[in-house]
Scaffold this active site. Structure first.
Site, short mmCIF file in Angstrom:
data_model
loop_
_atom_site.label_atom_id
_atom_site.label_comp_id
_atom_site.label_asym_id
_atom_site.label_seq_id
_atom_site.Cartn_x
_atom_site.Cartn_y
_atom_site.Cartn_z
N ASP A 161 -40.30 9.48 58.36
CA ASP A 161 -40.12 10.19 57.10
C ASP A 161 -41.48 10.24 56.39
OD1 ASP A 161 -38.93 11.31 54.87
OD2 ASP A 161 -37.94 9.47 54.21
N GLU A 196 -45.69 14.12 55.53
CA GLU A 196 -46.38 15.39 55.23
C GLU A 196 -47.89 15.21 55.15
OE1 GLU A 196 -43.60 14.20 53.63
OE2 GLU A 196 -42.42 15.46 54.97
N ASP A 211 -34.56 16.55 52.18
CA ASP A 211 -33.76 16.03 51.07
C ASP A 211 -33.03 17.14 50.33
OD1 ASP A 211 -34.74 13.60 51.85
OD2 ASP A 211 -36.28 13.50 50.29
#
Ligand SMILES: *[C@@H]1O[C@H](CO)[C@@H](O)[C@H](O)[C@H]1NC(C)=O
Ligand SMILES: *[C@@H]1O[C@H](CO)[C@@H](O)[C@H](O)[C@H]1NC(C)=O
Ligand SMILES: *[C@@H]1O[C@H](CO)[C@@H](O)[C@H](O)[C@H]1NC(C)=O
Ligand SMILES: *[C@@H]1O[C@H](CO)[C@@H](O)[C@H](O)[C@H]1NC(C)=O
Ligand SMILES: *[C@@H]1O[C@H](CO)[C@@H](O)[C@H](O)[C@H]1NC(C)=O
Ligand SMILES: *[C@@H]1O[C@H](CO)[C@@H](O)[C@H](O)[C@H]1NC(C)=O
Ligand SMILES: *[C@@H]1O[C@H](CO)[C@@H](O)[C@H](O)[C@H]1NC(C)=O
Ligand SMILES: *[C@@H]1O[C@H](CO)[C@@H](O)[C@H](O)[C@H]1NC(C)=O
Ligand SMILES: *[C@@H]1O[C@H](CO)[C@@H](O)[C@H](O)[C@H]1NC(C)=O
Length: 895
Positions: free
Chosen positions: A437, A440, A577
């Site tokens: 997770d 980015e 999300d």
């Protein structure tokens, strides 16, 4: 309106937004002339020289460029434009290995052609058979500046463009006014019209005459603008505005009649999807914020008591987190002690269930505090660096952090070792898959992040726990008293890599806002400015490799949040999300189609019932059923939301039981589709137009889809509704619930009385489906159940299908079973190679659309025998009792 951007007095930095630049200004740039054009076999090369006074829009025009065109295969042309005087950034081969070119391609026989003009230089891509222009830069000069590249093509009016994600926009992009910005971002709430976690600079354009694709191999930030009649001259255009790198295009011919071909051709460029273990198609349950190990154990028990098959239990972090102070590769000694967690993992494994835990990239910056993952990484010096050589700092869950440099030569050693230690089967948490997770990479530090320590204090990171730890003497398992829910600018090589002259439309403005600084440097000299969009994919590759190192020879499941082109060859992806909203339920379908159909990332799904905010009983019931047709099926929830495991409401539990029974019966069909995808890139889920490419009614549809090639899924889409209007193309279908024939007329059909525990499913005629006879509580058990072969003939009475079975876990299979089914003239032929011992029988064959009961049914398998059957006139279903061992060819003959 012309803006005075040619003014020598305006600094580049003041040209803050691209929206200021009228497209007429860009179109009046000089472009280039092609000289020294050489054409040899499948290659064309030329020098491109600036054709007039430089326009210097966002920096100085590069004076001379090199053009290289290669017909790489009969269906692929590679067009590359670079600056021969400077080595500019290109996506490294280690991240996206380049496809091999066939040196013997015949230009005359190529399906698409490269055609060009020299003065000024422009190029077209044409479809050979029809001379249709697929891509054309005519009248839109190419602009090539150090930090701004522009290529613009004309499109047909009302073009059907799909791709350019990751996004939550409609699957078919609005051709009149779409801006797609590619810049990885922690995009909480997955807003429409903005850049999200992943970057896939590829589009498919579908016409009734064929489907082709255009892939711009670039990881630099970019805006891609699709506009209709922008300059009042009626034209529709697609424009790339890229802030670095080179122009590196792959044009894929696709096919005039079958959209699957273009998907396969794209797979040849970025790689076919990784095969995943069979178990990973089971149901996954996860939550951000399980309070402690007893909470986790409760969920496992409650699924079992509710008779809902739970295959894999996951643990996210959360305000109450499994980690010690949210540091990766740790567990909290009071709330999630290793010994107790190991009991849970052992319990799961002894019940044929699996366990997955989340790992973030950012490592807590804790010099001198004895935190092994930080100390070992520092010793190997594997952190991403600031321009001054110190570690580039960010702010993530544990507070101030460093970021692994995935280009560092020792990063594999570091990451593998941390995985070996923490996830050790002997002393740690023996995970079966990995979840990555925040890659980015996400940072909570608001730009400028001069003092992450101060921002950590301001943001209270990491926060204190709010609940007390469980009583260490309390039993872990056996507690089923769960409450049910109530109803209801420094510079790099002279370039400004912090604030480039052209600002892409990043939803959080500055490029470095909420992420690692774009001036951070990798060990190999590359800067984040160029590599930001591949950070998540590089972590994916490293994690995939670390998982394989832990369990050599076994396939793994790695699910990531950030992806780049090619990521699917290593990992799967969840769609981030989302919120518990009907709108998000609806656009999860387009999100899945983007990943699975276009980007070659088929192991994909949205968080079922919605991640953040509170779900409702009916939303969760409908979503459980839609989610059963995501290739990756996971219920995942945020910490401040109400609990939403499927067993929390009787209605949702019933919906989940019912649909999981269907999913599990279809699991070998899905597994076979996935194996085909791995072999050649055929998409695992598809939009309707893939199966009906000349039916223009299907082009915009993104609330229905095909699961595999032949199961049409048409969920109810509106809140509280029990009806849905679905489109049925002109074809024969069969209702999956009754197996009765349904003839589509190429019109919408209203389905009423769709209960909250059912989802409309239709079988497209022409297929033979190998179903398991019954759903079970685990996929291990499922593999021991018999098959039921469902024959769904076309109106002409033919059908075909296939089945692939192997051990479900090994990367290299020593034995597999591949079966083809063919049905014609009332005879079903089952033929194959039966290398893998399937170990079960074909219990029944079910023939749909039979107008009358047969006289007799014969089975030929070595010997011939007459078998029992039953016929249901109201649904036209013939059920034949076979009980044939599934280890040799046989035929079923209906007389
Ligand atoms: C652009 O070119 C001019 C001279 O032609 C030079 O003075 C200037 O420094 C250049 N600007 C950049 C950003 O390279
Ligand atoms: C290719 O380009 C030339 C101009 O350079 C043009 O005359 C010709 O018609 C084009 N061919 C096709 C098939 O469009
Ligand atoms: C195009 O879309 C943008 C973003 O949604 C919007 O602000 C703009 O007004 C639209 N332009 C036109 C001409 O519709
Ligand atoms: C383009 O816009 C102009 C001016 O608004 C209008 O007159 C023209 O009809 C439009 N053309 C198309 C094809 O929409
Ligand atoms: C059982 O679970 C409930 C609800 O999660 C909790 O309140 C209770 O303390 C648990 N009991 C035991 C013995 O763990
Ligand atoms: C950074 O992003 C936040 C939103 O997350 C926004 O409020 C802020 O204005 C942005 N700051 C800069 C400098 O871009
Ligand atoms: C979700 O429900 C909980 C419990 O009722 C409530 O405290 C919370 O505010 C709700 N969240 C939202 C976003 O409505
Ligand atoms: C759906 O039903 C719930 C419960 O009856 C109600 O609160 C909600 O307002 C309804 N929503 C709509 C859009 O009608
Ligand atoms: C829906 O079901 C009810 C009860 O079974 C029945 O009375 C009604 O006619 C059905 N409505 C439609 C449109 O099928």
């Amino acid at each position: 309106m012309l803006l005075p951007i040619f003014s020598a007095f305006l600094g580049f930095a003041s040209l803050a937004s691209a929206e200021w630049v009228d497209s007429k200004v860009l179109d009046s740039c000089p472009g280039y002339n092609a000289v020294n054009v050489k054409s040899r076999g499948p290659k064309v090369t030329a020098d491109l020289v600036l054709a007039g006074t430089a326009c210097n829009v966002f920096g100085n025009d590069t004076k001379k460029l090199a053009l290289k065109v290669t017909y790489e295969t009969q269906t692929r042309i590679h067009v590359k434009i670079t600056d021969p005087s400077s080595k500019r950034y290109e996506v490294p081969d280690s991240v996206l290995p380049r496809p091999k070119a066939d040196p013997h391609v015949s230009v005359a026989e190529a399906d698409i052609k490269f055609n060009y003009t020299t003065k000024p230089f422009s190029f077209n891509i044409l479809r050979s058979h029809t001379n249709e222009v697929l891509f054309s830069t005519a009248s839109h000069p190419i602009i090539f500046e150090p930090q701004y590249l522009r290529v613009k093509t004309n499109l047909p009016a009302n073009a059907n463009i799909y791709g350019l994600g990751e996004h939550t926009d409609p699957f078919r992009l609005d051709p009149s006014n779409t801006t797609r910005t590619l810049w990885s971002r922690d995009a909480y709430g997955v807003p429409q019209g903005s850049n999200l976690y992943g970057n896939h600079p590829v589009y498919f354009e579908h016409r009734s005459t064929g489907t082709h694709a255009v892939f711009l191999l670039s990881s630099n930030g970019m805006d891609i603008k699709i506009r209709n009649n922008e300059t009042q001259d009626g034209e529709t255009t697609l424009e790339y505005n890229v802030i670095g790198g080179v122009l590196d295009f792959y044009f894929l011919a696709g096919s005039p009649s079958d959209p699957n071909e273009v998907a396969k051709q794209y797979a040849q460029v970025v790689g076919t999807p990784a095969e995943v273990p069979y178990w990973s198609f089971g149901l996954h349950q996860c939550r951000f914020g399980y309070q402690n190990y007893i909470d986790v154990a409760n969920v496992i028990t409650n699924y079992s008591v509710a008779n809902i098959p739970l295959e894999t239990m996951w643990t996210d972090i959360g305000r109450s987190h499994y980690m010690y102070k949210r540091r990766i590769f740790t567990t909290d000694p009071d709330y999630f002690p290793v010994s107790r967690m190991r009991e849970i993992v052992d319990y799961l494994h002894s019940h044929d269930q699996k366990f997955v835990l989340m790992t973030d990239p950012a490592v807590a910056y804790l010099p001198g505090e004895g935190y092994g993952p930080y100390d070992r990484g520092t010793k190997l010096d594997v952190w991403l660096k600031a321009p001054n050589g110190s570690a580039s700092l960010g702010l993530v869950w544990p507070g101030v952090t460093v970021f692994p440099d995935w280009f560092h030569p020792k990063i594999g050693e570091y990451w593998n070792n941390e995985f070996q230690m923490f996830y050790s089967p002997d002393t740690g948490l023996d995970i079966d898959g990995a979840w990555i997770d925040m890659n980015e990479p996400s940072s909570f530090c608001t730009y400028p992040c001069d003092d992450p320590f101060a921002q950590a204090v301001q943001q209270d990171l990491p926060p204190a726990r709010t609940s007390s730890p469980p009583d260490p003497k309390a039993p872990i398992f056996g507690n089923t008293t769960t409450q049910l829910q109530r109803r209801a600018a420094p510079s790099h090589k002279g370039e400004n890599v912090l604030q480039p002259p052209y600002s892409i439309d990043n939803a959080v403005d500055g490029l470095s806002n909420k992420t690692a600084y774009t001036d951070s440097v990798h060990e190999n000299g590359l800067v984040e400015y160029d590599t930001h969009n591949i950070y998540g994919t590089m972590m994916s590759i490293a994690t995939h490799d670390a998982m394989l190192a832990r369990r050599p020879g076994l396939r793994t499941l790695v699910i990531t949040r950030s992806t780049f082109a090619g990521a699917g060859s290593k990992v799967g992806k969840w769609l981030g999300d989302n919120l518990s909203l009907w709108e998000h339920y609806r656009f999860s379908i387009a999100g899945m189609l983007g990943m699975a159909t276009i980007y070659q990332v088929p192991m994909v799904g949205s968080d079922i019932c919605g991640y953040a905010e509170n779900t409702t009983e009916t939303l969760c019931a409908r979503w459980a059923m839609l989610g059963a047709f995501y290739p990756f099926m996971r219920n995942h929830n945020a910490d401040t939301s109400i609990s939403q495991e499927f067993y929390r409401w009787p209605l949702v539990a019933a919906a989940a039981r019912s649909v999981l029974n269907i999913r599990y019966r279809l699991l070998d069909y899905l597994y076979t589709a996935f194996h085909t995808a791995h072999t050649d890139g055929t998409p695992v889920v598809k939009p309707l137009w893939f199966n009906y490419p000349t039916d223009s009614n299907t082009y915009p549809i993104d609330l229905q889809f095909f699961f595999g090639d032949s199961i049409l899924v048409s969920p109810v889409t509106d809140e509280n509704s029990t009806s849905v209007s679905i489109y049925l193309p002109k074809d024969r279908f069969y209702d999956f619930a009754t197996f009765a024939p349904v003839d589509g007329t190429g019109a919408s059909v209203n389905l009423d009385n769709v209960t909250f525990t059912s989802i409309p499913l239709h079988i497209k005629s022409g297929v033979v489906l190998p179903l398991r006879s019954n759903g079970t509580m685990t996929t291990t058990e499922l593999r021991q159940t018999d098959f039921e072969i469902v024959v769904a003939p076309t109106v002409d009475g033919t059908a075909s299908g296939s089945l692939y079975v192997d051990d479900g876990v090994s990367i290299t299979q020593h034995a597999s079973t591949s079966v083809t089914f063919a049905y014609a003239k009332h005879t079903l032929s089952v033929k194959g190679s039966f290398g893998f011992h399937v170990g079960v029988k074909v219990a029944t064959a079910v023939i749909l659309g039979m107008d009358k009961a047969p006289g007799k049914v014969l089975v030929h398998a070595g010997t011939s025998r007459s078998v029992a059957f039953s016929y249901e006139a109201s649904t036209k279903v013939l059920s034949i009792k076979l009980d044939v061992p599934f280890d040799h060819d046989f035929q079923v003959q209906i007389e």
